[in-house]
Motif scaffolding. Structure first.
Motif, PDB file in Angstrom:
ATOM      1  N   GLN A  45     -21.626  71.072  36.395  1.00 43.21           N
ATOM      2  CA  GLN A  45     -22.440  72.274  36.319  1.00 43.21           C
ATOM      3  C   GLN A  45     -21.607  73.455  36.793  1.00 43.21           C
ATOM      4  N   PRO A  46     -21.597  74.561  36.062  1.00 42.86           N
ATOM      5  CA  PRO A  46     -20.843  75.728  36.522  1.00 42.86           C
ATOM      6  C   PRO A  46     -21.512  76.379  37.728  1.00 42.86           C
ATOM      7  N   VAL A  47     -20.723  76.782  38.680  1.00 46.75           N
ATOM      8  CA  VAL A  47     -21.207  77.533  39.836  1.00 46.75           C
ATOM      9  C   VAL A  47     -20.815  78.990  39.665  1.00 46.75           C
ATOM     10  N   ARG A  48     -19.539  79.194  39.274  1.00 51.64           N
ATOM     11  CA  ARG A  48     -19.029  80.547  39.042  1.00 51.64           C
ATOM     12  C   ARG A  48     -17.953  80.465  37.975  1.00 51.64           C
ATOM     13  N   GLY A  49     -18.028  81.386  37.046  1.00 55.19           N
ATOM     14  CA  GLY A  49     -16.982  81.538  36.059  1.00 55.19           C
ATOM     15  C   GLY A  49     -16.976  80.493  34.977  1.00 55.19           C
ATOM     16  N   PRO A  50     -15.880  80.321  34.311  1.00 54.44           N
ATOM     17  CA  PRO A  50     -14.582  80.937  34.624  1.00 54.44           C
ATOM     18  C   PRO A  50     -14.593  82.457  34.414  1.00 54.44           C
ATOM     19  N   GLU A  51     -13.876  83.131  35.284  1.00 55.79           N
ATOM     20  CA  GLU A  51     -13.768  84.580  35.215  1.00 55.79           C
ATOM     21  C   GLU A  51     -12.327  84.992  35.465  1.00 55.79           C
ATOM     22  N   THR A  52     -11.983  86.142  34.916  1.00 56.11           N
ATOM     23  CA  THR A  52     -10.615  86.643  35.011  1.00 56.11           C
ATOM     24  C   THR A  52     -10.620  87.954  35.785  1.00 56.11           C
ATOM     25  N   GLY A  53      -9.604  88.142  36.605  1.00 58.26           N
ATOM     26  CA  GLY A  53      -9.493  89.372  37.383  1.00 58.26           C
ATOM     27  C   GLY A  53      -8.056  89.618  37.797  1.00 58.26           C
ATOM     28  N   LEU A  54      -7.885  90.546  38.693  1.00 57.97           N
ATOM     29  CA  LEU A  54      -6.558  90.916  39.186  1.00 57.97           C
ATOM     30  C   LEU A  54      -6.468  90.675  40.682  1.00 57.97           C
ATOM     31  N   VAL A  55      -5.292  90.278  41.132  1.00 59.22           N
ATOM     32  CA  VAL A  55      -5.006  90.181  42.561  1.00 59.22           C
ATOM     33  C   VAL A  55      -3.749  90.982  42.851  1.00 59.22           C
ATOM     34  N   MET A  56      -3.685  91.526  44.047  1.00 64.39           N
ATOM     35  CA  MET A  56      -2.510  92.288  44.452  1.00 64.39           C
ATOM     36  C   MET A  56      -1.451  91.320  44.961  1.00 64.39           C
ATOM     37  N   VAL A  57      -0.256  91.434  44.425  1.00 59.03           N
ATOM     38  CA  VAL A  57       0.866  90.613  44.861  1.00 59.03           C
ATOM     39  C   VAL A  57       1.629  91.415  45.907  1.00 59.03           C
ATOM     40  N   ARG A  58       1.825  90.807  47.075  1.00 55.71           N
ATOM     41  CA  ARG A  58       2.510  91.483  48.164  1.00 55.71           C
ATOM     42  C   ARG A  58       3.893  90.872  48.348  1.00 55.71           C
ATOM     43  N   GLY A  71       2.700  94.642  43.072  1.00 55.15           N
ATOM     44  CA  GLY A  71       1.999  94.903  41.815  1.00 55.15           C
ATOM     45  C   GLY A  71       0.810  93.974  41.688  1.00 55.15           C
ATOM     46  N   GLU A  72       0.188  93.992  40.530  1.00 52.69           N
ATOM     47  CA  GLU A  72      -0.985  93.167  40.305  1.00 52.69           C
ATOM     48  C   GLU A  72      -0.663  92.030  39.355  1.00 52.69           C
ATOM     49  N   ALA A  73      -1.364  90.913  39.534  1.00 50.37           N
ATOM     50  CA  ALA A  73      -1.209  89.753  38.656  1.00 50.37           C
ATOM     51  C   ALA A  73      -2.593  89.348  38.156  1.00 50.37           C
ATOM     52  N   THR A  74      -2.655  88.931  36.898  1.00 51.90           N
ATOM     53  CA  THR A  74      -3.903  88.465  36.312  1.00 51.90           C
ATOM     54  C   THR A  74      -4.121  87.009  36.700  1.00 51.90           C
ATOM     55  N   VAL A  75      -5.331  86.687  37.156  1.00 51.78           N
ATOM     56  CA  VAL A  75      -5.671  85.319  37.529  1.00 51.78           C
ATOM     57  C   VAL A  75      -7.049  84.975  36.957  1.00 51.78           C
ATOM     58  N   SER A  76      -7.258  83.690  36.765  1.00 51.05           N
ATOM     59  CA  SER A  76      -8.590  83.214  36.391  1.00 51.05           C
ATOM     60  C   SER A  76      -9.030  82.214  37.439  1.00 51.05           C
ATOM     61  N   ARG A  77     -10.339  82.129  37.643  1.00 48.84           N
ATOM     62  CA  ARG A  77     -10.868  81.204  38.634  1.00 48.84           C
ATOM     63  C   ARG A  77     -12.187  80.652  38.127  1.00 48.84           C
ATOM     64  N   ALA A  78     -12.534  79.494  38.654  1.00 48.96           N
ATOM     65  CA  ALA A  78     -13.797  78.856  38.309  1.00 48.96           C
ATOM     66  C   ALA A  78     -14.222  77.966  39.456  1.00 48.96           C
ATOM     67  N   SER A  79     -15.514  77.796  39.592  1.00 47.58           N
ATOM     68  CA  SER A  79     -16.083  76.861  40.565  1.00 47.58           C
ATOM     69  C   SER A  79     -17.126  76.025  39.841  1.00 47.58           C
ATOM     70  N   ILE A  80     -17.138  74.730  40.134  1.00 51.57           N
ATOM     71  CA  ILE A  80     -18.077  73.805  39.493  1.00 51.57           C
ATOM     72  C   ILE A  80     -18.743  72.930  40.554  1.00 51.57           C
ATOM     73  N   GLN A  91      -7.999  77.801  40.401  1.00 50.87           N
ATOM     74  CA  GLN A  91      -7.404  79.109  40.170  1.00 50.87           C
ATOM     75  C   GLN A  91      -6.114  78.911  39.385  1.00 50.87           C
ATOM     76  N   ALA A  92      -5.755  79.920  38.588  1.00 49.32           N
ATOM     77  CA  ALA A  92      -4.495  79.849  37.854  1.00 49.32           C
ATOM     78  C   ALA A  92      -4.064  81.256  37.470  1.00 49.32           C
ATOM     79  N   LEU A  93      -2.767  81.473  37.441  1.00 47.10           N
ATOM     80  CA  LEU A  93      -2.261  82.739  36.936  1.00 47.10           C
ATOM     81  C   LEU A  93      -2.560  82.819  35.443  1.00 47.10           C
ATOM     82  N   GLY A  94      -2.871  84.007  34.975  1.00 46.64           N
ATOM     83  CA  GLY A  94      -3.139  84.194  33.556  1.00 46.64           C
ATOM     84  C   GLY A  94      -4.625  84.290  33.273  1.00 46.64           C
ATOM     85  N   THR A  95      -4.952  84.241  31.991  1.00 46.18           N
ATOM     86  CA  THR A  95      -6.330  84.470  31.563  1.00 46.18           C
ATOM     87  C   THR A  95      -6.996  83.230  30.990  1.00 46.18           C
TER      88      THR A  95
END
Length: 156
Positions: A45-58, A71-80, A91-95
């Motif tokens: 059962q999905p709890v959240r996502g999958p959704e795509t967003g940006l994170v700040m890379v330090r 800079g920023e990196a695109t990541v996708s995440r999901a919770s089940i 979580q994973a880098l990319g879309t």
């Protein structure tokens, strides 16, 4: 009290952290092949996502300097959630939302003692592939290495 509990759970937490790190570095094909190879697929059962967003890379200059925003990196995440209530996160880098969803499923399966061995096989395959890629990159880099030396002339 919380620090004592954290210390006691450090082994399990570190083990899950290692698993989630490897799942994040897995290819979608590896995760899909492992999913297709599962004998008994769990109800998910999905709890959240999958959704795509940006994170700040330090970053840090020299590894020890003051942190700065690289800079920023695109990541996708999901919770089940599995039918027994186990929650997994991916979580994973990319879309690629499907990849993060599969990683979340395997994270949840990793938390179940009865299914942990199945996931360990996948994690071992991912770790082997990553080690092989690192070794190939090291060989390629070593092939371009140049050694400089200085000749001393006379006796000064």
């Amino acid at each position: 009290m919380a620090s004592i509990q954290k210390f006691a759970e450090g082994g399990a937490a570190a083990e899950r952290q290692r698993a989630m790190g490897l799942l994040a570095k897995a290819s979608r094909a590896e995760l899909q092949e492992a999913w297709n190879g599962l004998g008994e697929k769990p109800a998910v059962q999905p709890v959240r996502g999958p959704e795509t967003g940006l994170v700040m890379v330090r970053g840090r200059i020299g590894g020890g300097g003051a942190p700065f925003n690289l800079g920023e990196a695109t990541v996708s995440r999901a919770s089940i959630r599995l039918e027994d209530g186990t929650v997994g996160h991916g979580q994973a880098l990319g879309t690629d939302g499907s990849k993060s969803r599969l990683a979340a499923i395997f994270d949840a399966l990793f938390q179940q003692p009865a299914r942990k061995a199945e996931v360990e096989g996948l994690l071992a395959a991912i770790a082997t592939r990553l080690a092989d890629e690192d070794e190939a990159k090291a060989r390629q880099t070593a092939a371009t290495r140049v050694d400089f030396f200085t000749m001393v002339r006379g006796e000064d």
